[in-house]
Design a protein around this motif. Structure first.
Motif, PDB file in Angstrom:
ATOM      1  N   ARG A 256      40.688  14.132 -15.037  1.00  0.00           N
ATOM      2  CA  ARG A 256      40.985  12.909 -14.286  1.00  0.00           C
ATOM      3  C   ARG A 256      40.867  13.118 -12.787  1.00  0.00           C
ATOM      4  N   HIS A 257      41.132  14.340 -12.329  1.00  0.00           N
ATOM      5  CA  HIS A 257      40.955  14.630 -10.897  1.00  0.00           C
ATOM      6  C   HIS A 257      39.489  14.471 -10.505  1.00  0.00           C
ATOM      7  N   LEU A 258      38.588  14.980 -11.328  1.00  0.00           N
ATOM      8  CA  LEU A 258      37.170  14.830 -11.016  1.00  0.00           C
ATOM      9  C   LEU A 258      36.743  13.371 -11.078  1.00  0.00           C
ATOM     10  N   GLU A 259      37.253  12.621 -12.041  1.00  0.00           N
ATOM     11  CA  GLU A 259      36.947  11.191 -12.102  1.00  0.00           C
ATOM     12  C   GLU A 259      37.430  10.493 -10.830  1.00  0.00           C
TER      13      GLU A 259
ATOM     14  N   ALA B 144      35.168  10.679  -7.853  1.00  0.00           N
ATOM     15  CA  ALA B 144      34.034   9.755  -7.884  1.00  0.00           C
ATOM     16  C   ALA B 144      34.407   8.384  -7.357  1.00  0.00           C
ATOM     17  N   GLY B 145      35.679   8.070  -7.342  1.00  0.00           N
ATOM     18  CA  GLY B 145      36.102   6.739  -6.908  1.00  0.00           C
ATOM     19  C   GLY B 145      36.606   6.687  -5.486  1.00  0.00           C
ATOM     20  N   SER B 146      36.479   7.785  -4.731  1.00  0.00           N
ATOM     21  CA  SER B 146      37.010   7.813  -3.374  1.00  0.00           C
ATOM     22  C   SER B 146      35.907   8.085  -2.374  1.00  0.00           C
ATOM     23  N   GLY B 147      36.182   7.754  -1.111  1.00  0.00           N
ATOM     24  CA  GLY B 147      35.254   8.056  -0.030  1.00  0.00           C
ATOM     25  C   GLY B 147      34.277   6.929   0.240  1.00  0.00           C
ATOM     26  N   PRO B 148      33.650   6.957   1.427  1.00  0.00           N
ATOM     27  CA  PRO B 148      32.729   5.883   1.819  1.00  0.00           C
ATOM     28  C   PRO B 148      31.392   5.931   1.097  1.00  0.00           C
ATOM     29  N   GLU B 149      31.039   7.060   0.501  1.00  0.00           N
ATOM     30  CA  GLU B 149      29.760   7.206  -0.190  1.00  0.00           C
ATOM     31  C   GLU B 149      30.020   7.707  -1.605  1.00  0.00           C
ATOM     32  N   PRO B 150      30.363   6.799  -2.530  1.00  0.00           N
ATOM     33  CA  PRO B 150      30.733   7.209  -3.890  1.00  0.00           C
ATOM     34  C   PRO B 150      29.614   7.975  -4.573  1.00  0.00           C
ATOM     35  N   PRO B 151      29.956   9.039  -5.291  1.00  0.00           N
ATOM     36  CA  PRO B 151      28.949   9.838  -5.969  1.00  0.00           C
ATOM     37  C   PRO B 151      28.604   9.281  -7.344  1.00  0.00           C
ATOM     38  N   VAL B 152      27.659   9.934  -7.984  1.00  0.00           N
ATOM     39  CA  VAL B 152      27.320   9.666  -9.377  1.00  0.00           C
ATOM     40  C   VAL B 152      28.393  10.311 -10.261  1.00  0.00           C
ATOM     41  N   LEU B 153      28.751   9.622 -11.335  1.00  0.00           N
ATOM     42  CA  LEU B 153      29.718  10.140 -12.297  1.00  0.00           C
ATOM     43  C   LEU B 153      29.090  10.095 -13.685  1.00  0.00           C
ATOM     44  N   LEU B 154      28.995  11.255 -14.326  1.00  0.00           N
ATOM     45  CA  LEU B 154      28.465  11.355 -15.683  1.00  0.00           C
ATOM     46  C   LEU B 154      29.480  12.090 -16.540  1.00  0.00           C
ATOM     47  N   ALA B 155      29.703  11.609 -17.771  1.00  0.00           N
ATOM     48  CA  ALA B 155      30.708  12.242 -18.625  1.00  0.00           C
ATOM     49  C   ALA B 155      30.305  12.174 -20.092  1.00  0.00           C
ATOM     50  N   CYS B 156      30.631  13.244 -20.818  1.00  0.00           N
ATOM     51  CA  CYS B 156      30.455  13.294 -22.270  1.00  0.00           C
ATOM     52  C   CYS B 156      31.834  13.242 -22.926  1.00  0.00           C
ATOM     53  N   PHE B 157      31.985  12.366 -23.917  1.00  0.00           N
ATOM     54  CA  PHE B 157      33.275  12.152 -24.569  1.00  0.00           C
ATOM     55  C   PHE B 157      33.283  12.568 -26.032  1.00  0.00           C
ATOM     56  N   GLN B 158      32.246  13.244 -26.479  1.00  0.00           N
ATOM     57  CA  GLN B 158      32.095  13.647 -27.877  1.00  0.00           C
ATOM     58  C   GLN B 158      31.931  12.428 -28.782  1.00  0.00           C
ATOM     59  N   GLU B 159      32.971  11.624 -28.911  1.00  0.00           N
ATOM     60  CA  GLU B 159      32.944  10.462 -29.788  1.00  0.00           C
ATOM     61  C   GLU B 159      33.460   9.234 -29.032  1.00  0.00           C
TER      62      GLU B 159
ATOM     63  N   THR C 185      40.389   4.716 -20.055  1.00  0.00           N
ATOM     64  CA  THR C 185      39.221   5.400 -19.494  1.00  0.00           C
ATOM     65  C   THR C 185      38.168   4.390 -19.070  1.00  0.00           C
ATOM     66  N   ALA C 186      37.937   3.392 -19.921  1.00  0.00           N
ATOM     67  CA  ALA C 186      36.950   2.362 -19.600  1.00  0.00           C
ATOM     68  C   ALA C 186      37.306   1.653 -18.305  1.00  0.00           C
ATOM     69  N   ALA C 187      38.587   1.374 -18.108  1.00  0.00           N
ATOM     70  CA  ALA C 187      39.019   0.693 -16.881  1.00  0.00           C
ATOM     71  C   ALA C 187      38.772   1.571 -15.660  1.00  0.00           C
ATOM     72  N   ARG C 188      39.047   2.882 -15.785  1.00  0.00           N
ATOM     73  CA  ARG C 188      38.794   3.790 -14.654  1.00  0.00           C
ATOM     74  C   ARG C 188      37.305   3.844 -14.325  1.00  0.00           C
ATOM     75  N   PHE C 189      36.474   3.984 -15.350  1.00  0.00           N
ATOM     76  CA  PHE C 189      35.034   4.078 -15.122  1.00  0.00           C
ATOM     77  C   PHE C 189      34.474   2.762 -14.578  1.00  0.00           C
ATOM     78  N   GLN C 190      35.018   1.656 -15.019  1.00  0.00           N
ATOM     79  CA  GLN C 190      34.559   0.363 -14.496  1.00  0.00           C
ATOM     80  C   GLN C 190      34.847   0.240 -13.009  1.00  0.00           C
ATOM     81  N   ARG C 191      36.015   0.724 -12.578  1.00  0.00           N
ATOM     82  CA  ARG C 191      36.355   0.663 -11.150  1.00  0.00           C
ATOM     83  C   ARG C 191      35.387   1.508 -10.334  1.00  0.00           C
ATOM     84  N   VAL C 192      35.040   2.694 -10.830  1.00  0.00           N
ATOM     85  CA  VAL C 192      34.094   3.548 -10.112  1.00  0.00           C
ATOM     86  C   VAL C 192      32.709   2.902 -10.082  1.00  0.00           C
TER      87      VAL C 192
END
Length: 412
Positions: A280-283, A286-301, A309-316
């Protein structure tokens, strides 16, 4: 010529060329090829030409035609090994394949020309797999890759490491707004990439001596614009050129993120409960700073991509150039703005990865499931962590190949 189909069938596209100049010596390093439709026709301008081809469903074919006529002109002009030809390419054309009648021109170009293929950052977000495959194809021919219009969209900075361009082309708008804080951020990010990679920085749109001075302060060593020459046919005698350096190709292969990072970083064994705060720290990065980075994640299933999680990723995703979630059973858009992919690679099914790559920071948490059957929180993983930019970008590239293309509005 009555119709756009006639124009395309006849390959009636004319290339013009603009010189690229070494700012230290004033010598030509190459030419950028630009395309025009028949003079006096409704399709003379490149914007009208591509718009008509798109409406006719033949945009990819036109892309191949434009490059072919540029190669043919350069071959006829006797381009030597020191002279570099820059051409534009839409990676979606790579999926369509080269028209059969143009194949001999491309074969001759691979044998005799030194080419840098220009791509834009929007192609990465739209079809990352095609862009990476097209870039790999260029490099297999010994050619280079340029990232075009950098700075026109701030999001291009986060996507730059995935292309690993040999040349970064600063958008001409930067020269007209050198005091803008946004310009300073772009220049700083490009300078950092150029310093660590050895890439060439090229400034577009140099029209005056003042623009030239500004370009130099931005770290550009190569320039292009009306100050040096307008688009025109190639000269009858090509000049002696300064050779433009190209970078070693980035690492490629079919390794997974865990295989990439764990090969060079210490591996630790822990439980899912103990990994969650780090993930969650790495996620959050991705949601902070003036130039947001790319965020890629594998969740197995898909079940691990929870509503929270969906809400966090949607915000980013609301302000990031690319956010993607991969896992068995995940749909193409598991949350608004989030790219999804259902995994088919058995090795990836066993990995839990969170990768963040931006203009000024990068990190990757990669973990492999040990297959425990106990309580969810006690499931054990081997994991490794890196903040090395090259490693994180390599791990991310291995996931980008899994993403299917999406339709986005074409820009010219």
């Amino acid at each position: 010529m009555q119709h756009i189909h006639d124009l395309l069938d006849l390959r009636a596209v004319t290339p013009v060329f603009q010189p690229l100049i070494d700012l230290a010596t004033g010598r030509v390093v190459g030419y950028e090829a630009l395309s025009r439709g028949p003079a006096g026709s409704p399709w003379e301008s490149p914007a009208a030409l591509f718009a008509a081809a798109r409406a006719a469903g033949r945009e990819a074919e036109l892309d191949w035609i434009c490059r072919a006529v540029a190669y043919r002109a350069a071959l006829a002009a006797g381009f030597g090994p020191e002279l570099t030809l820059f051409v534009n390419m839409e990676p979606t054309a790579w999926r369509a394949g080269c028209p059969a009648d143009l194949v001999p021109i491309f074969d001759a170009a691979r044998d005799r020309l030194r080419v840098v293929t220009e791509m834009t950052e929007r192609a990465i977000a739209a079809d990352p797999a095609a862009l990476l495959s097209a870039a790999e194809s260029c490099r297999e021919a010994g050619w280079g890759v340029a990232l075009d219009d950098v700075g026109a969209d701030p999001m291009s900075l986060a996507l730059m490491p995935f292309v690993h361009p040999d040349v970064v082309k600063l958008d001409m708008g930067l020269l007209h707004a050198p005091d803008d804080p946004a310009t300073a951020r772009v220049v700083a990010a490009v300078s950092a990439y150029a310093e660590t990679s050895g890439a060439v920085v090229l400034a577009e749109g140099i029209e005056t001596a003042r623009h030239l001075a500004v370009a130099r302060t931005m770290g550009a060593t190569v320039g292009q614009g009306w100050h040096f020459g307008r688009p025109a046919p190639l000269p009858e005698t090509t000049p002696a050129a300064a050779r433009l350096p190209l970078l070693p190709a980035p690492a490629r292969g079919d390794r997974t993120p865990f295989e990439i990072v764990s090969a060079v970083r210490p591996v630790t064994r822990t439980t899912k409960a103990q990994l969650m705060p780090l993930s969650r720290h790495l996620e959050a990065l991705a949601g902070s700073g003036p130039e947001p980075p790319v965020l890629l994640a594998c969740f197995q299933e898909a079940r691990h991509f929870t509503a929270h999680t969906a809400a966090r990723f949607q915000r980013v995703a609301a302000h990031s150039p690319l956010v993607a979630a991969l896992g068995i059973g995940l749909p193409a858009e598991p949350a608004p703005g989030v790219r999804g992919a259902s995994l088919g690679d058995d090795r990836l099914r066993g990995e839990w990865n969170v990768i963040v790559v931006g203009p000024h920071r990068a990190a990757a948490l990669v973990a492999r499931d040990l297959g425990d059957n106990g309580p969810e929180a006690d499931r054990r993983f081997d994991f490794a962590l890196t903040h090395d930019r090259g490693l994180a970008a390599e791990a991310a590239r291995s996931l980008l190949h899994q993403l299917a293309p999406v339709n986005v509005p074409a820009l010219l």
